[in-house]
Design an enzyme around this catalytic site. Structure first.
Site, short mmCIF file in Angstrom:
data_model
loop_
_atom_site.label_atom_id
_atom_site.label_comp_id
_atom_site.label_asym_id
_atom_site.label_seq_id
_atom_site.Cartn_x
_atom_site.Cartn_y
_atom_site.Cartn_z
N ASP A 57 -26.13 -51.55 -27.09
CA ASP A 57 -24.95 -50.79 -27.48
C ASP A 57 -23.66 -51.55 -27.18
OD1 ASP A 57 -23.60 -48.65 -28.53
OD2 ASP A 57 -23.83 -47.35 -26.78
N GLY B 123 -19.62 -52.46 -31.72
CA GLY B 123 -18.37 -52.04 -32.37
C GLY B 123 -17.17 -52.29 -31.46
N TRP C 229 -16.99 -54.38 -28.99
CA TRP C 229 -16.82 -55.83 -28.81
C TRP C 229 -15.94 -56.38 -29.94
CZ3 TRP C 229 -17.78 -60.17 -31.72
CH2 TRP C 229 -17.82 -61.40 -31.05
N ARG D 113 -16.17 -54.00 -37.30
CA ARG D 113 -17.34 -53.64 -36.48
C ARG D 113 -18.56 -54.50 -36.81
NH1 ARG D 113 -17.68 -48.93 -33.74
NH2 ARG D 113 -19.89 -48.79 -34.29
N HIS E 68 -21.95 -56.57 -34.85
CA HIS E 68 -23.40 -56.49 -35.14
C HIS E 68 -23.96 -57.89 -35.37
CE1 HIS E 68 -23.00 -52.25 -35.12
NE2 HIS E 68 -22.41 -52.14 -36.29
N THR F 9 -31.92 -42.67 -35.99
CA THR F 9 -31.96 -41.74 -37.12
C THR F 9 -30.58 -41.06 -37.30
OG1 THR F 9 -32.94 -40.15 -35.57
CG2 THR F 9 -34.44 -41.21 -37.12
N LEU G 43 -45.73 -62.21 -26.83
CA LEU G 43 -44.81 -61.08 -26.67
C LEU G 43 -44.84 -60.14 -27.88
CD1 LEU G 43 -42.19 -59.86 -25.13
CD2 LEU G 43 -40.89 -61.26 -26.74
N ARG H 163 -29.54 -50.18 -20.81
CA ARG H 163 -28.55 -49.81 -21.83
C ARG H 163 -27.25 -50.52 -21.52
NH1 ARG H 163 -27.28 -44.38 -25.19
NH2 ARG H 163 -25.61 -45.27 -26.45
N ARG I 46 -26.54 -42.53 -21.37
CA ARG I 46 -27.31 -41.50 -22.07
C ARG I 46 -28.43 -42.18 -22.83
NH1 ARG I 46 -22.07 -40.88 -24.53
NH2 ARG I 46 -21.86 -42.27 -26.32
N GLU J 174 -37.76 -46.91 -15.02
CA GLU J 174 -36.56 -47.19 -14.23
C GLU J 174 -35.41 -47.42 -15.23
OE1 GLU J 174 -36.24 -47.03 -10.94
OE2 GLU J 174 -38.35 -46.44 -10.84
C1 IPE Z 1 -27.74 -45.80 -29.83
O1 IPE Z 1 -26.42 -46.16 -29.85
C2 IPE Z 1 -28.45 -46.40 -31.01
C3 IPE Z 1 -28.61 -47.85 -30.99
C4 IPE Z 1 -28.23 -48.66 -30.05
C5 IPE Z 1 -29.27 -48.39 -32.14
P1 IPE Z 1 -25.29 -45.24 -30.48
O2 IPE Z 1 -24.03 -46.00 -30.35
O3 IPE Z 1 -25.68 -44.80 -31.82
O4 IPE Z 1 -25.31 -43.99 -29.49
P2 IPE Z 1 -24.21 -42.89 -29.20
O5 IPE Z 1 -23.77 -42.34 -30.52
O6 IPE Z 1 -23.11 -43.56 -28.48
O7 IPE Z 1 -24.91 -41.88 -28.34
C1 IPE Z 2 -24.84 -50.70 -31.15
O1 IPE Z 2 -23.47 -50.89 -31.15
C2 IPE Z 2 -25.49 -51.03 -32.44
C3 IPE Z 2 -25.93 -49.86 -33.22
C4 IPE Z 2 -25.85 -48.64 -32.85
C5 IPE Z 2 -26.48 -50.12 -34.53
P1 IPE Z 2 -22.46 -49.80 -31.72
O2 IPE Z 2 -22.25 -50.06 -33.15
O3 IPE Z 2 -22.93 -48.45 -31.37
O4 IPE Z 2 -21.16 -50.17 -30.89
P2 IPE Z 2 -20.15 -49.17 -30.24
O5 IPE Z 2 -20.93 -48.25 -29.36
O6 IPE Z 2 -19.46 -48.43 -31.34
O7 IPE Z 2 -19.22 -50.04 -29.46
MG MG Z 3 -22.67 -47.26 -29.76
#
Ligand code: IPE
Ligand code: IPE
Ligand code: MG
Length: 258
Positions: free
Chosen positions: A38, A41, A43, A51, A55, A84, A149, A206, A212, A225
Site C-alpha cells: 500500500d 498513490g 508516493w 498515481r 504503481h 475487489t 518459491l 502492510r 487495517r 503475526e
Molecule cells: C488494499 O489497499 C488493496 C491493495 C493493496 C491491493 P487499499 O488502498 O485499497 O485499501 P484501503 O482502501 O486503504 O483500505
Molecule cells: C496500493 O497503493 C496499490 C493498490 C491498491 C492497487 P494505493 O494505490 O492504494 O496507494 P495509496 O494508498 O492511495 O497511497
Molecule cells: Mg491504498
C-alpha cells in the site's frame, strides 16, 4: 498503558535500516509471508506525479522482494495487488492497474522461470479484462512445474468474495451428495478457499501506515503475526523486509496456548 492495547507499529528508518540477510535465523524462517502493498498513490502525490507512476515504481519493488524471499528461503509469498473494492477507482487508474500484470510478467517472467518460482493468482479472474487474464494464464502455465518459491498474486481478490464463493461450491458438493454436512470442518472448508494448498501466512506485512486488513485473507490471517510500517510501498526495500522477518522471529506465537 495505552500502548498495550494498540497494534505495535514498527519504526522503520526510511534512510535505510541496518537490517540484513545475515540477521535472519535460518532455522525459523516464516513459511508464508503475505503483503498488503500500500501507498503507491501517496508516493506519487508527494512527488507531484500521477498515481499510476507510483504503481509503476511499486512493480519494481515486487521484483526486489521476490528476490529477497528466494534468498531468505520463504516457501510462499502472497502479494495483494488489486482488491475487489479497487474497481471504485477512476477508470484510468484501474486500466493501468490491469495492464501491470502484463508489464510485470512481460519483463520478469523469464527471470521468475530461471529462479524456479511458481506463479499463482487468487481472485475473481472472470472479471479481469482478457489481456490481463491471458498474461496471468501464460505465467501460471509456464511456471506450473517449478517447485521453488510460490509467488501468489491476490488479484481482484476480496476475502468476503472468497468466503461466499467457497460456501457456494461447498453447498454444490453437498447438494450433489459428495459432501456430508457432518464432515465439514476447518480443514474441509479451507479446500474451498482460493488459497487452497497454501499454509496460512505466518507473517502479514502492510506498508504505508494504514493499520487495517482491507478485506485481505480474513480467514487465513487468524493467527498470523502482523507487522505494519509507515514506509510507502515504492520505498520499501530488502532491508525493511529483513527487518520484518527479524522482528517476527523475536515474537512468541501462542495460538491460544501458553
Ligand atoms: C488494499 O489497499 C488493496 C491493495 C493493496 C491491493 P487499499 O488502498 O485499497 O485499501 P484501503 O482502501 O486503504 O483500505
Ligand atoms: C496500493 O497503493 C496499490 C493498490 C491498491 C492497487 P494505493 O494505490 O492504494 O496507494 P495509496 O494508498 O492511495 O497511497
Ligand atoms: Mg491504498
Amino acid at each position: 498503558m495505552l500502548e498495550k492495547f494498540s497494534f505495535r507499529k514498527e519504526k522503520t528508518d526510511s534512510k535505510g535500516s541496518v537490517y540484513s540477510l545475515e540477521q535472519i535465523d535460518r532455522s525459523s524462517v516464516p513459511n508464508h509471508i503475505a503483503i498488503i502493498m500500500d501507498g503507491n498513490g501517496r508516493w506519487a502525490k508527494k512527488r507531484g506525479l500521477p498515481r499510476v507512476a507510483g504503481h509503476h515504481e511499486g512493480m519494481k519493488v515486487v521484483r526486489k522482494i521476490v528476490k529477497a524471499s528466494n534468498e531468505v528461503g520463504i516457501r510462499a509469498l502472497t502479494l495483494y495487488a488489486f482488491s475487489t473494492e479497487n474497481w471504485k477507482r477512476p477508470k484510468t487508474e484501474v486500466d493501468y492497474l490491469m495492464k501491470l500484470p502484463e508489464e510485470f510478467l512481460g519483463t520478469f517472467l523469464p527471470e521468475l522461470i530461471e529462479a524456479n518460482v511458481q506463479v499463482r493468482v487468487m481472485g475473481n479472474k472472470d472479471q479481469l479484462p482478457p489481456h490481463t487474464r491471458n498474461a496471468i494464464t501464460k505465467a501460471i502455465s509456464e511456471t506450473r512445474t517449478n517447485d521453488g518459491l510460490i509467488l501468489n498474486f491476490a488479484l481482484n481478490y476480496g476475502s468476503r468474495f472468497e468466503i461466499i464463493e467457497g460456501i457456494k461450491s461447498l453447498l454444490k458438493e453437498s447438494n450433489e451428495g459428495k459432501l456430508n454436512i457432518e464432515e465439514i470442518n476447518e480443514e474441509v472448508f479451507e479446500r474451498f478457499l482460493l488459497s487452497a494448498g497454501l499454509k496460512d501466512p505466518d507473517l502479514l506485512i502492510r506498508t504505508s501506515g494504514e493499520i487495517r486488513l482491507s478485506n485481505f485473507m480474513l480467514w487465513q490471517l487468524a493467527y498470523s503475526e502482523l507487522w505494519f510500517t509507515d514506509i510507502l510501498w515504492p520505498d520499501f526495500n530488502e532491508n525493511h523486509f529483513y527487518q520484518a522477518i527479524v522482528e517476527y522471529q523475536r515474537r512468541t506465537r501462542r495460538f491460544g496456548g501458553v
